[in-house]
Design a protein around this motif. Structure first.
Motif, PDB file in Angstrom:
ATOM      1  N   ASN A 256      92.770  14.367   4.866  1.00 56.31           N
ATOM      2  CA  ASN A 256      93.056  15.735   4.413  1.00 56.31           C
ATOM      3  C   ASN A 256      92.686  15.983   2.955  1.00 56.31           C
ATOM      4  OD1 ASN A 256      94.250  16.202   6.924  1.00 56.31           O
ATOM      5  ND2 ASN A 256      96.270  15.562   6.208  1.00 56.31           N
ATOM      6  N   SER A 259      89.661  18.507   1.824  1.00 51.65           N
ATOM      7  CA  SER A 259      89.932  19.928   2.021  1.00 51.65           C
ATOM      8  C   SER A 259      90.964  20.432   1.009  1.00 51.65           C
ATOM      9  CB  SER A 259      90.417  20.191   3.449  1.00 51.65           C
ATOM     10  OG  SER A 259      91.658  19.546   3.704  1.00 51.65           O
ATOM     11  N   GLU A 262      89.109  20.966  -2.212  1.00 55.89           N
ATOM     12  CA  GLU A 262      88.325  22.199  -2.134  1.00 55.89           C
ATOM     13  C   GLU A 262      89.200  23.417  -2.425  1.00 55.89           C
ATOM     14  OE1 GLU A 262      84.652  21.886   0.866  1.00 55.89           O
ATOM     15  OE2 GLU A 262      86.575  21.497   1.845  1.00 55.89           O
ATOM     16  N   LYS A 263      90.416  23.426  -1.876  1.00 56.23           N
ATOM     17  CA  LYS A 263      91.336  24.540  -2.129  1.00 56.23           C
ATOM     18  C   LYS A 263      91.666  24.634  -3.612  1.00 56.23           C
ATOM     19  CE  LYS A 263      93.733  24.458   2.352  1.00 56.23           C
ATOM     20  NZ  LYS A 263      95.047  24.212   3.021  1.00 56.23           N
TER      21      LYS A 263
END
Length: 293
Positions: A256, A259, A262-263
């Motif tokens: 995880n 991602s 990226e957020k």
């Protein structure tokens, strides 16, 4: 003075491979490192691709051991407009080295990085934030070697590192080295780790984001985030002989992490350590003064 909501924050990467972490130092012998599968080159290029896509700039604290074997990674870091800094040579915690050993490790890394990149390396981060009350002599070594700043302290309680009584914001040491601690959130006179790494990977994104937002509103300096290339690599080899605690810390939520990064990249603007702390206004606005023991 509070941080402006559009202020760029500081993005850092500690470039080391999965088998070089402190949690595995008693499981994997250094003599085995070259015989293991190396994944740091591929993972670091993956991070550079991600940063390019998000238009984020970062400081990469690179191990000399990695730079020796993958000089193309070092060259790309510089060519992509990021800051190159030192993470030492062999990822040995400074609390386990004497002064001569530490000097040799730090100097070797600086020479390797500068020779490959043809750029001056002014920043240093000790493996596992391992500057504490027992080894402040490291700052004299950094001064003699031409470093200008360090990001080697974490003012929290932890079994491998941390000095919770030390300053939470950047300060000049008596050797005139700027020490930039890992970011913490102070709640009820207790410092909570929010700078990234395993904490960011283990905790849910919403909780991390809430803590970071609270820090940004409360503090006068940018938030600083860090992580490692192996943290976005769920396919890395596993060491079954490691302790349960080490395996939990190292392997949880690897799938995880990318991602979640990226957020975070899309939530703020990101800059290098040098871009902020080398600016003319920092000495008066953002440095807490001399901290001398």
């Amino acid at each position: 003075m509070q941080s402006h909501p559009n202020q760029a924050h500081i993005l850092t990467v500690d470039v080391e491979d999965y088998f070089q972490v402190s949690a595995f130092e008693n499981v994997i012998a250094r003599s085995e490192w070259d015989s293991l599968e190396h994944r740091v080159e591929k993972n670091t290029h993956r991070i550079l691709d991600l940063f390019d896509k998000q238009n984020a700039k970062a400081t990469f604290f690179v191990l000399g051991w990695v730079a020796e074997r993958y000089p193309n990674v070092v060259k790309r870091i510089v060519n992509d407009g990021h800051e190159l800094a030192s993470h030492g040579y062999g990822h040995q915690r400074l609390t386990k080295l004497n002064q001569k050993e530490a000097q040799q490790d730090i100097e070797k890394s600086k020479h390797i990085l500068e020779d490959i990149s043809s750029t001056e390396v002014i920043g240093y981060r000790a493996p596992s934030f391992s500057i504490n009350n027992s080894n402040t002599w490291v700052y004299q070594i950094l001064k003699e070697l031409g470093f200008q700043y360090s990001s080697s302290t974490y003012p929290i309680n932890h079994d491998l590192y941390g000095e919770p009584s030390w300053p939470r914001q950047a300060y000049l040491t008596k050797e005139n080295i700027l020490e930039i601690p890992a970011s913490t959130l102070n709640v009820a006179n207790r410092n909570f780790p929010i700078a990234g790494g395993g904490y960011y990977r283990l905790l849910p994104y919403w909780l991390n984001k809430q803590a970071i937002s609270r820090y940004v509103k409360a503090e006068s300096v940018p938030y600083m985030f860090y992580f490692h290339p192996w943290e976005i690599d769920p396919e890395q080899p596993k060491f079954s002989q490691a302790s349960l605690k080490s395996k939990f810390r190292h392997y949880t939520n690897l799938s995880n992490m990318e991602s979640k990064i990226e957020k975070l990249l899309s939530s703020y603007h990101w800059q290098t350590v040098k871009a902020y702390y080398a600016s003319d206004s920092v000495s008066t606005n953002s440095v807490a003064g001399c901290y001398c023991d």
